[in-house]
Motif scaffolding. Sequence first.
Motif, PDB file in Angstrom:
ATOM      1  N   SER A   1     -25.081  27.619 -49.713  1.00  0.00           N
ATOM      2  CA  SER A   1     -23.756  27.290 -50.258  1.00  0.00           C
ATOM      3  C   SER A   1     -23.581  25.798 -50.547  1.00  0.00           C
ATOM      4  O   SER A   1     -22.660  25.411 -51.264  1.00  0.00           O
ATOM      5  CB  SER A   1     -22.673  27.717 -49.269  1.00  0.00           C
ATOM      6  N   GLY A   2     -24.442  24.960 -49.954  1.00  0.00           N
ATOM      7  CA  GLY A   2     -24.256  23.519 -50.101  1.00  0.00           C
ATOM      8  C   GLY A   2     -23.165  22.979 -49.199  1.00  0.00           C
ATOM      9  O   GLY A   2     -22.847  21.794 -49.239  1.00  0.00           O
ATOM     10  N   GLU A   3     -22.595  23.858 -48.374  1.00  0.00           N
ATOM     11  CA  GLU A   3     -21.542  23.383 -47.469  1.00  0.00           C
ATOM     12  C   GLU A   3     -22.015  23.371 -46.031  1.00  0.00           C
ATOM     13  O   GLU A   3     -22.538  24.368 -45.535  1.00  0.00           O
ATOM     14  CB  GLU A   3     -20.322  24.297 -47.574  1.00  0.00           C
ATOM     15  N   TRP A   4     -21.814  22.248 -45.375  1.00  0.00           N
ATOM     16  CA  TRP A   4     -22.201  22.100 -43.972  1.00  0.00           C
ATOM     17  C   TRP A   4     -21.000  22.518 -43.126  1.00  0.00           C
ATOM     18  O   TRP A   4     -20.041  21.769 -43.004  1.00  0.00           O
ATOM     19  CB  TRP A   4     -22.582  20.645 -43.699  1.00  0.00           C
ATOM     20  N   SER A   5     -21.033  23.722 -42.583  1.00  0.00           N
ATOM     21  CA  SER A   5     -19.872  24.178 -41.797  1.00  0.00           C
ATOM     22  C   SER A   5     -20.317  24.918 -40.545  1.00  0.00           C
ATOM     23  O   SER A   5     -20.366  26.151 -40.527  1.00  0.00           O
ATOM     24  CB  SER A   5     -18.968  25.067 -42.656  1.00  0.00           C
ATOM     25  N   PRO A   6     -20.678  24.153 -39.496  1.00  0.00           N
ATOM     26  CA  PRO A   6     -21.128  24.767 -38.246  1.00  0.00           C
ATOM     27  C   PRO A   6     -20.044  25.656 -37.635  1.00  0.00           C
ATOM     28  O   PRO A   6     -18.873  25.281 -37.618  1.00  0.00           O
ATOM     29  CB  PRO A   6     -21.383  23.560 -37.333  1.00  0.00           C
TER      30      PRO A   6
ATOM     31  N   ASN B   1     -39.141  20.648 -34.648  1.00  0.00           N
ATOM     32  CA  ASN B   1     -40.391  21.284 -35.008  1.00  0.00           C
ATOM     33  C   ASN B   1     -40.593  21.292 -36.528  1.00  0.00           C
ATOM     34  O   ASN B   1     -41.665  20.958 -37.034  1.00  0.00           O
ATOM     35  CB  ASN B   1     -40.355  22.722 -34.470  1.00  0.00           C
ATOM     36  N   LEU B   2     -39.553  21.654 -37.255  1.00  0.00           N
ATOM     37  CA  LEU B   2     -39.652  21.658 -38.718  1.00  0.00           C
ATOM     38  C   LEU B   2     -39.862  20.235 -39.257  1.00  0.00           C
ATOM     39  O   LEU B   2     -40.670  20.022 -40.169  1.00  0.00           O
ATOM     40  CB  LEU B   2     -38.396  22.274 -39.347  1.00  0.00           C
ATOM     41  N   THR B   3     -39.157  19.270 -38.678  1.00  0.00           N
ATOM     42  CA  THR B   3     -39.332  17.877 -39.115  1.00  0.00           C
ATOM     43  C   THR B   3     -40.794  17.461 -38.998  1.00  0.00           C
ATOM     44  O   THR B   3     -41.363  16.852 -39.920  1.00  0.00           O
ATOM     45  CB  THR B   3     -38.458  16.917 -38.269  1.00  0.00           C
ATOM     46  N   ALA B   4     -41.422  17.811 -37.877  1.00  0.00           N
ATOM     47  CA  ALA B   4     -42.829  17.449 -37.670  1.00  0.00           C
ATOM     48  C   ALA B   4     -43.710  18.102 -38.743  1.00  0.00           C
ATOM     49  O   ALA B   4     -44.631  17.474 -39.272  1.00  0.00           O
ATOM     50  CB  ALA B   4     -43.276  17.869 -36.277  1.00  0.00           C
ATOM     51  N   GLY B   5     -43.428  19.343 -39.081  1.00  0.00           N
ATOM     52  CA  GLY B   5     -44.191  20.030 -40.119  1.00  0.00           C
ATOM     53  C   GLY B   5     -44.050  19.343 -41.465  1.00  0.00           C
ATOM     54  O   GLY B   5     -45.018  19.184 -42.215  1.00  0.00           O
TER      55      GLY B   5
ATOM     56  N   TRP C   1     -31.438  17.339 -38.029  1.00  0.00           N
ATOM     57  CA  TRP C   1     -31.241  17.624 -39.448  1.00  0.00           C
ATOM     58  C   TRP C   1     -31.230  16.371 -40.328  1.00  0.00           C
ATOM     59  O   TRP C   1     -31.811  16.363 -41.436  1.00  0.00           O
ATOM     60  CB  TRP C   1     -29.995  18.480 -39.681  1.00  0.00           C
ATOM     61  N   PRO C   2     -30.609  15.266 -39.879  1.00  0.00           N
ATOM     62  CA  PRO C   2     -30.640  14.055 -40.730  1.00  0.00           C
ATOM     63  C   PRO C   2     -32.062  13.611 -41.057  1.00  0.00           C
ATOM     64  O   PRO C   2     -32.306  13.068 -42.135  1.00  0.00           O
ATOM     65  CB  PRO C   2     -29.914  13.005 -39.880  1.00  0.00           C
ATOM     66  N   ARG C   3     -33.000  13.851 -40.158  1.00  0.00           N
ATOM     67  CA  ARG C   3     -34.394  13.478 -40.437  1.00  0.00           C
ATOM     68  C   ARG C   3     -34.988  14.385 -41.517  1.00  0.00           C
ATOM     69  O   ARG C   3     -35.754  13.927 -42.368  1.00  0.00           O
ATOM     70  CB  ARG C   3     -35.238  13.561 -39.167  1.00  0.00           C
ATOM     71  N   VAL C   4     -34.626  15.654 -41.495  1.00  0.00           N
ATOM     72  CA  VAL C   4     -35.112  16.576 -42.528  1.00  0.00           C
ATOM     73  C   VAL C   4     -34.613  16.110 -43.898  1.00  0.00           C
ATOM     74  O   VAL C   4     -35.382  15.986 -44.855  1.00  0.00           O
ATOM     75  CB  VAL C   4     -34.636  18.024 -42.249  1.00  0.00           C
TER      76      VAL C   4
ATOM     77  N   ASN D   1     -27.033  31.560 -35.055  1.00  0.00           N
ATOM     78  CA  ASN D   1     -26.582  30.165 -35.213  1.00  0.00           C
ATOM     79  C   ASN D   1     -27.246  29.618 -36.472  1.00  0.00           C
ATOM     80  O   ASN D   1     -28.280  28.951 -36.426  1.00  0.00           O
ATOM     81  CB  ASN D   1     -26.921  29.366 -33.958  1.00  0.00           C
ATOM     82  N   ASP D   2     -26.623  29.937 -37.600  1.00  0.00           N
ATOM     83  CA  ASP D   2     -27.290  29.842 -38.907  1.00  0.00           C
ATOM     84  C   ASP D   2     -26.706  28.758 -39.804  1.00  0.00           C
ATOM     85  O   ASP D   2     -26.648  28.909 -41.026  1.00  0.00           O
ATOM     86  CB  ASP D   2     -27.191  31.199 -39.611  1.00  0.00           C
ATOM     87  N   THR D   3     -26.275  27.657 -39.196  1.00  0.00           N
ATOM     88  CA  THR D   3     -25.679  26.567 -39.978  1.00  0.00           C
ATOM     89  C   THR D   3     -26.570  26.165 -41.160  1.00  0.00           C
ATOM     90  O   THR D   3     -26.088  26.025 -42.290  1.00  0.00           O
ATOM     91  CB  THR D   3     -25.455  25.327 -39.072  1.00  0.00           C
ATOM     92  N   VAL D   4     -27.880  26.009 -40.902  1.00  0.00           N
ATOM     93  CA  VAL D   4     -28.772  25.529 -41.967  1.00  0.00           C
ATOM     94  C   VAL D   4     -29.003  26.578 -43.060  1.00  0.00           C
ATOM     95  O   VAL D   4     -28.861  26.259 -44.248  1.00  0.00           O
ATOM     96  CB  VAL D   4     -30.091  24.978 -41.378  1.00  0.00           C
TER      97      VAL D   4
END
Length: 424
Positions: free
Chosen positions: A283-288, A250-254, A307-310, A274-277
């Motif tokens: 923090s700049g760290e991707w840690s699911p 949804n965000l990507t489309a926006g 996310w890769p599309r964002v 579920n706040d990975t993003v």
Amino acid sequence: MNLYNIKHPEEQVNFAQAVRQGLGKDQGLFFPETIPTLDNIDELLALPLVERSQKILGAIIGDEIPTDKLNAMVKNAFTFPAPVEKVEEGIYALELFHGPTLAFKDFGGRFMAQALATVRGDGKITILTATSGDTGAAVAHAFYGLENIDVVILYPKGKISPLQEKLFCTLGGNIRTVAINADFDACQALVKQAFDDAELRQAIGLNSANSINISRLLAQICYYFEAAAQLSPAERQNLVVSVPSGNFGNLTAGLIAKTLGLPIKRFIASTNANDTVPRYLKSGEWSPNATVATLSNAMDVSRPNNWPRVEELFKRNGWALSELGAGALTDAETEEALKAQYAKGYLCEPHGAIAYQVLKDQLQAGETGLFLCTAHPAKFKESVERILNMELPLPEALDKHNKLPLLSDEMDADFAQLRAYLLK
Ligand SMILES: *Cc1c(COP(=O)(O)O)cnc(C)c1O
């Protein structure tokens, strides 16, 4: 329209191939090579939803699909409105739940079905998917009645709500539903086995109608324009949009809408626990973390697959990721937000409540806020009734199906049986 695989940019496809294939090599996502700039935004905003969407999608997809065909696809897909409602001074809700399954996924699902029916080529197509509830309903309704496309949906018997079951297991026609005597993971494993079976895949033209299909995203761009069209030019000036996010389609489309030239000042990605993003942006760290169950369960995703599309969009547009707002709410905060909306006279559900509260927390003076309402409150009836201490009537769309008999077949989690069933 040309698209490339984000993981392997040398893999290039056209729109038809991207729709048929879903994913590229190594599960890479397809992404448009160029996104045009629309220079007639005000003219577009003056048009009705269907006509405007035909022009927007025509500009993106190009001459690969003849105009009359594309226009028919859009007209058949967008058969319901997306109204903007005022919740309080300077804050608006975009209601995306007026389609047949009462969730915003109807927009993407219905357009994808139309796209696949258009670019399918010769031969049989069988859509096979497993569902724990909502996606099955959206897929079933999107493909219902389309010629020469069979749909088979597996779900865990007794493990989805009776209302959910009624919504997609009462259609008949080209939609077959199978209650599997096992859990959701077993259903998914059966689907995977089917796709791994090259002979079966060939024989029945298996297709996954995957949720990352590019056609879904393109359809979703259109309702951001529809939202702007319903605001006054003054309100459009400093527009901030809060998107309740799970897989971030949804965000990507926006963000694509903004790239096309729609004047949106900034976006806010709103999530549950579920706040990975939100953590990544801070923090700049991707840690699911491990995925946790919440009230807003359609957003219980800790590794968002879009996310890769964002990131690709930010990179290509030269935007800084720090411009993307983000926030996360606990279930307790979600309940408070839902109550606060209700006190203002607006009935929502947990996903929309999160988008509302994060928007309110971050909106600045002089800005107009818009949050997306992704599901009808009745789809989350139990939570909404408990939190607000009220009773919700069943909307017409659900009530209609609730009265019909279930048409599902029943099966053990046995691939040999499923295979025979699919070939029948
Ligand atoms: C799927 C879904 C979301 C999340 O949308 P994404 O595009 O995956 O971020 C939010 N709310 C509801 C009700 C949904 O069904």
